[in-house]
Design a protein around this motif. Structure first.
Motif, PDB file in Angstrom:
ATOM      1  N   SER A  33     -64.985 -54.156 -59.410  1.00 15.08           N
ATOM      2  CA  SER A  33     -65.151 -55.053 -58.278  1.00 15.08           C
ATOM      3  C   SER A  33     -64.537 -54.432 -57.039  1.00 15.08           C
ATOM      4  N   GLY A  34     -64.871 -54.989 -55.902  1.00 12.55           N
ATOM      5  CA  GLY A  34     -64.303 -54.512 -54.662  1.00 12.55           C
ATOM      6  C   GLY A  34     -65.099 -54.949 -53.463  1.00 12.55           C
ATOM      7  N   SER A  35     -64.673 -54.463 -52.321  1.00 12.86           N
ATOM      8  CA  SER A  35     -65.397 -54.738 -51.090  1.00 12.86           C
ATOM      9  C   SER A  35     -65.151 -53.589 -50.132  1.00 12.86           C
TER      10      SER A  35
ATOM     11  N   ALA B 138     -70.122 -54.071 -37.857  1.00 10.65           N
ATOM     12  CA  ALA B 138     -69.516 -54.047 -39.190  1.00 10.65           C
ATOM     13  C   ALA B 138     -70.322 -54.874 -40.175  1.00 10.65           C
ATOM     14  N   GLU B 139     -70.627 -54.277 -41.298  1.00 11.14           N
ATOM     15  CA  GLU B 139     -71.367 -54.944 -42.369  1.00 11.14           C
ATOM     16  C   GLU B 139     -70.483 -54.895 -43.618  1.00 11.14           C
ATOM     17  N   THR B 140     -70.247 -56.050 -44.231  1.00 10.70           N
ATOM     18  CA  THR B 140     -69.354 -56.128 -45.379  1.00 10.70           C
ATOM     19  C   THR B 140     -70.145 -56.322 -46.665  1.00 10.70           C
ATOM     20  N   VAL B 141     -69.760 -55.559 -47.676  1.00 11.91           N
ATOM     21  CA  VAL B 141     -70.376 -55.654 -48.993  1.00 11.91           C
ATOM     22  C   VAL B 141     -69.268 -55.946 -49.997  1.00 11.91           C
ATOM     23  N   THR B 142     -69.457 -56.984 -50.809  1.00  5.16           N
ATOM     24  CA  THR B 142     -68.510 -57.358 -51.856  1.00  5.16           C
ATOM     25  C   THR B 142     -69.268 -57.366 -53.178  1.00  5.16           C
TER      26      THR B 142
END
Length: 179
Positions: free
Chosen positions: A171-173, A146-150
């Motif tokens: 905005s978001g993630s 899992a790779e998270t982008v914000t």
């Protein structure tokens, strides 16, 4: 010699065929709502769930190269139930290499494309936006997973290469899987 009454025989065959094939009862149709449960975005004060988010390693010689693409459904639950035309918000980002954790729109070269695609709007079905300020934070999955982008950016609509209107908060993630 035994004679068959073809009219009676045809009537009985038709009745049997109707009984066999005419009694099918289908399950109730449930309209699928696409929701990847992988994140959400806030655009111009409204929150939308993502129906897709993906990460791709476009350069096989650089395992840290990334391309992200996400799609948010901008329709209300009532619109979805009524089978209203698609109204999506897409965000495409590309990075040559994830050599940093935070990318600032004003300083770093971030290839991106933001589009609002509304199949129910005959006058402006596609609207393009450009990030003018803000940041993107990436928590890379170096070993896969899992790779998270914000992100928290400010966008302006683009018409014929010129910015129009007022800045819009976006905005978001999301989480994407690196294989």
């Amino acid at each position: 010699m035994t004679r068959f009454n073809t009219a009676a025989f045809a009537g009985i065959a038709l009745a049997l065929l109707t009984l066999v094939t005419g009694c099918y009862q289908a399950t109730e149709f449930i309209n699928p709502a696409y929701d990847c449960a992988c994140g959400e975005v806030e655009f111009n004060g409204s929150t939308f769930s993502l129906k897709m988010a993906e990460a791709v390693i476009p350069d096989s010689t650089d395992e840290l190269s990334r391309t992200y693409h996400m799609v948010a459904d901008m329709r209300t639950p009532e619109d979805i139930d009524a089978h209203a035309a698609a109204h999506d918000l897409t965000f495409y980002m590309a990075f040559e290499s994830l050599d940093d954790v935070v990318y600032y729109i004003q300083q770093d070269s971030v290839t991106h494309l933001i589009q609002e695609i509304n199949h129910g709007d005959d006058q402006f079905p596609v609207r393009d936006y450009l990030c003018t300020a803000g940041s993107i934070v990436i928590d890379p999955a170096y070993a896969g997973g899992a790779e998270t982008v914000t992100f928290d950016v400010e966008v302006r609509e683009q018409v014929n290469g010129s910015s129009v209107g007022f800045p819009i908060s976006y905005s978001g993630s999301f989480t994407a899987i690196i294989e």
